[in-house]
Write an enzyme that holds these catalytic residues in place. Structure first.
Site, short mmCIF file in Angstrom:
data_model
loop_
_atom_site.label_atom_id
_atom_site.label_comp_id
_atom_site.label_asym_id
_atom_site.label_seq_id
_atom_site.Cartn_x
_atom_site.Cartn_y
_atom_site.Cartn_z
N HIS A 560 -8.52 1.25 -3.68
CA HIS A 560 -9.17 -0.05 -3.48
C HIS A 560 -8.97 -0.55 -2.06
O HIS A 560 -9.07 -1.74 -1.81
CB HIS A 560 -8.61 -1.07 -4.48
CG HIS A 560 -9.52 -2.24 -4.70
ND1 HIS A 560 -9.08 -3.54 -4.67
CD2 HIS A 560 -10.85 -2.31 -4.96
CE1 HIS A 560 -10.09 -4.37 -4.91
NE2 HIS A 560 -11.18 -3.65 -5.08
N HIS A 561 -8.67 0.36 -1.10
CA HIS A 561 -8.34 -0.05 0.26
C HIS A 561 -9.18 0.71 1.28
O HIS A 561 -8.65 1.25 2.25
CB HIS A 561 -6.85 0.18 0.53
CG HIS A 561 -5.94 -0.51 -0.43
ND1 HIS A 561 -4.69 -0.03 -0.75
CD2 HIS A 561 -6.11 -1.65 -1.16
CE1 HIS A 561 -4.12 -0.83 -1.64
NE2 HIS A 561 -4.96 -1.82 -1.88
N ALA A 562 -10.47 0.75 1.09
CA ALA A 562 -11.35 1.55 1.95
C ALA A 562 -11.28 1.09 3.41
O ALA A 562 -11.22 -0.10 3.69
CB ALA A 562 -12.78 1.49 1.45
#
Length: 632
Positions: A560-562
């Site tokens: 969830h940390h693109a």
């Protein structure tokens, strides 16, 4: 002085019939300000763009901030940080990106929460879909609302590793990125609520509140959770007799060897003491309401479709250099196809143009920033040609090198609750190369297994989990590619998880799970035995091999940390998109300021590093503006 500049700018705006400090709902005033010229136009109101627009306006520059969503800042689902799982599922802000982790369809559909669209239009989540279901992919929710993804995240604040800042220095020679200098931006933005005033390395007058939760439970040695805590201390080289103080350690503090030391911390979050979320939404609202009338205009329900260019400008060598001059915008609610409320009829939404006398700044995030650049003619020429988009600048790196932290979890059900609170631990696994820690874990009575419609699963009071974030993953091979020339159609996203050095990264996660599982056995009766759900289902402490763990983690890891899809890089790097001042290479008047600019994922959680990056970008942009005035 700043207030004086802002007041003069506001007076100038008033003389031109443009109000300072206002928010426009695109549905109600779709063409109210068409063809207006601003000093700066910022696309996207998240952790990169929102604070940047405020800083520019507070410096006296007329600034237009474009947000495709609406304002949910007063909605308790968002304003109460504890509701973050509900916020992540809420269709009032949720943008559903359906991503891939690889090119292997069988591997994709082995993901336990792979999502399908059934014949009746509902979602099916799982690996045995009903007949007639259409595969969608792995859900990667983003927040289409004022404040961006800082409005639906868990609020976890941690710093980038020093090497994540220094890599820019090594690539570009720009020493302003040195890790020791980057802390000034934390001091600038932070409003710390948990330390004595004037604690070195922290800020107390900024706009971003940070808070921690009390960890008094760690003083109770009778709790199973405290026994686990002490065993974790033993396994990671910490003093087991001092865990009650170790768990209150400042995760944002200044300490020697901060990136190499195994250590417990008290998890910091961007919230105030009362649990209210602190985000760019608050800073934007405060800027709009400030009696100094800062020249900020915010347009909601405004989907940027492309950046506009003047292609006739010549540089000093008499060569043509495209110059960004404005932005084309569609006005209306739920215009973007990732919005679950989107309808095809919105293709007829009105379009407006806004002009920038100084610069356009793209801050759409790791998925939308490369999409906007490509729709504007900035990107790989062959890909643009496929969609008949005229090439403004052939930049092969746009949408390449997409990166993310790998995330996984050790989840089990005890015979009784473990009790206690959240344990936050950063440590290095035994086989990790280099000096830096590679695992951020937090353990407690919760369940989190990634993202899917309706996440997470509640397994009841006996659930216990250690969620894991892998810091510094070795593979950075993801892509963001256009699916259409229609700006309402989300791009194709493939993270290509574990494509490079995959076995090494998977072993790091397996080693972390093994260490955590060993510590769990200290919980003792009546909690034991744990019935582990994953990554090693069963009740034994070592009932599966590392190979089996790696295989399961490979199919079930999530993220969830693109970041890094429009990355800063060296001038000699053909895939570099930005220089060290966030300027898009080969054009003028265009920058990208968000997590896509990082050359690699910054630490374990990118929200605070992105806010710090935004503050640095504001400083760089304002400095350039002052230089330009001086030259005149």
């Amino acid at each position: 002085m700043r207030g004086t500049v802002a007041s003069l700018a506001a007076a100038a705006l008033a003389a031109r019939g443009v109000s300072a400090g206002r928010m426009i709902d695109g549905r109600l005033a779709a063409r109210a300000a068409d063809n207006t010229t601003y000093d700066y136009i910022v696309i996207g109101s998240g952790p990169g763009g929102g604070p940047l627009a405020c800083d520019l306006a507070r410096a006296g520059y007329t600034t237009l901030l474009l947000e495709a969503g609406d304002d949910q800042g007063d909605n308790p689902i968002y304003s109460e940080l504890g509701n973050f799982n509900i916020a992540g599922n809420d269709p009032d802000s949720r943008w559903d990106f359906w991503v891939r982790h690889s090119d292997d369809d069988a591997r994709e559909k082995a993901f336990a929460h792979y999502t399908w669209r059934t014949a009746n239009g509902s979602f099916y989540v799982g690996t045995t879909p009903p007949a007639g279901a259409t595969p969608l992919g792995i859900q990667y929710p983003r927040a289409g609302t004022l404040g961006g993804c800082a409005m639906h995240n868990g609020g976890v604040c941690s710093l980038a590793q020093d090497s994540d800042w220094d890599i820019v220095v090594n690539m570009t020679g720009d020493t302003s990125w040195e890790a020791s200098k980057m802390r000034q931006y934390l001091v600038k933005v932070e409003k710390n609520t948990y330390l004595p005033a004037n604690t070195t390395g922290h800020g107390f007058d900024g706009w971003l509140s940070t808070a921690v939760q009390p960890a008094r439970w760690a003083h109770d040695s009778s709790l199973p959770a405290t026994r686990v805590l002490k065993k974790l201390a033993e396994l990671t080289g910490q003093n087991a007799s001092d865990v009650a103080s170790l768990v209150n350690k400042d995760i944002l503090g200044i300490e020697p060897h901060k990136d190499t030391r195994n250590s417990f911390y008290n998890m910091a979050q961007h919230e105030d003491k009362g649990g209210k979320r602190s985000s760019p939404n608050n800073y934007i609202k405060a800027t709009l309401k400030d009696p100094r009338n800062f020249p900020l205009t915010v347009r909601l329900h405004s989907l940027a479709t492309r950046v506009l260019f003047d292609t006739d400008t010549k540089n000093k060598a008499n060569a043509s250099v495209p110059v960004a001059t404005g932005v084309e915008v569609m006005s209306g609610a739920s215009l973007y196809g990732a919005d679950p409320r989107h309808a095809s009829a919105t293709k007829t939404a009105p379009r407006s143009r806004f002009w920038a006398r100084r610069e356009v700044i793209v801050s759409g995030g790791a998925f939308n920033s490369p999409q906007i650049l490509k729709l504007s003619g900035i990107g790989p020429a062959a890909e643009l040609a496929k969609f008949k988009i005229p090439v403004v600048k052939d930049l092969p790196g746009v949408g390449e090198r997409l990166a993310d932290n790998y995330e996984g979890s050790l989840l089990a059900l005890g015979q009784q609750p473990v009790g206690g609170g959240v344990i936050t631990l950063m440590f290095k696994t035994p086989n990790a190369a280099g000096p830096d820690r590679n695992i951020f874990t937090w353990c407690g009575a919760f369940s989190f297994e990634g993202f899917w419609p309706g996440f997470p699963t509640d397994y009841g009071p006996n659930e216990y989990e250690c969620a894991m974030v892998h810091i510094g993953p070795h593979s950075q091979a993801g892509t963001v590619r256009l699916a259409s020339a229609d700006p309402q159609v989300p791009p194709d996203i493939n993270f290509n998880f574990f494509l490079n050095n995959g076995t090494e990264d998977l072993q790091h996660l397996a080693d972390a799970a093994n260490l955590l599982r060993t510590a769990w056995q200290a919980a003792g009766a009546p909690v034991l035995p744990f019935a582990e759900k994953h990554p090693c289902p069963g009740t034994g402490a070592g009932n599966c091999t590392d190979a089996a763990e790696r295989a399961l983690l490979k199919t079930q890891a999530y993220s969830h940390h693109a970041s890094s899809s429009c990355a800063i890089g060296a001038a000699s790097d053909p895939l570099a998109v930005l220089d060290s001042k966030f300027r898009v290479r080969g054009v003028q008047g265009l920058r990208v300021v968000d997590a896509s600019a990082f050359p690699r994922v910054p630490g374990a959680f990118p929200v605070l590093p992105t806010i710090m990056l935004s503050a640095k970008a504001a400083e760089d942009i304002i400095a350039d503006a002052k230089k330009a005035v001086h030259k005149k």
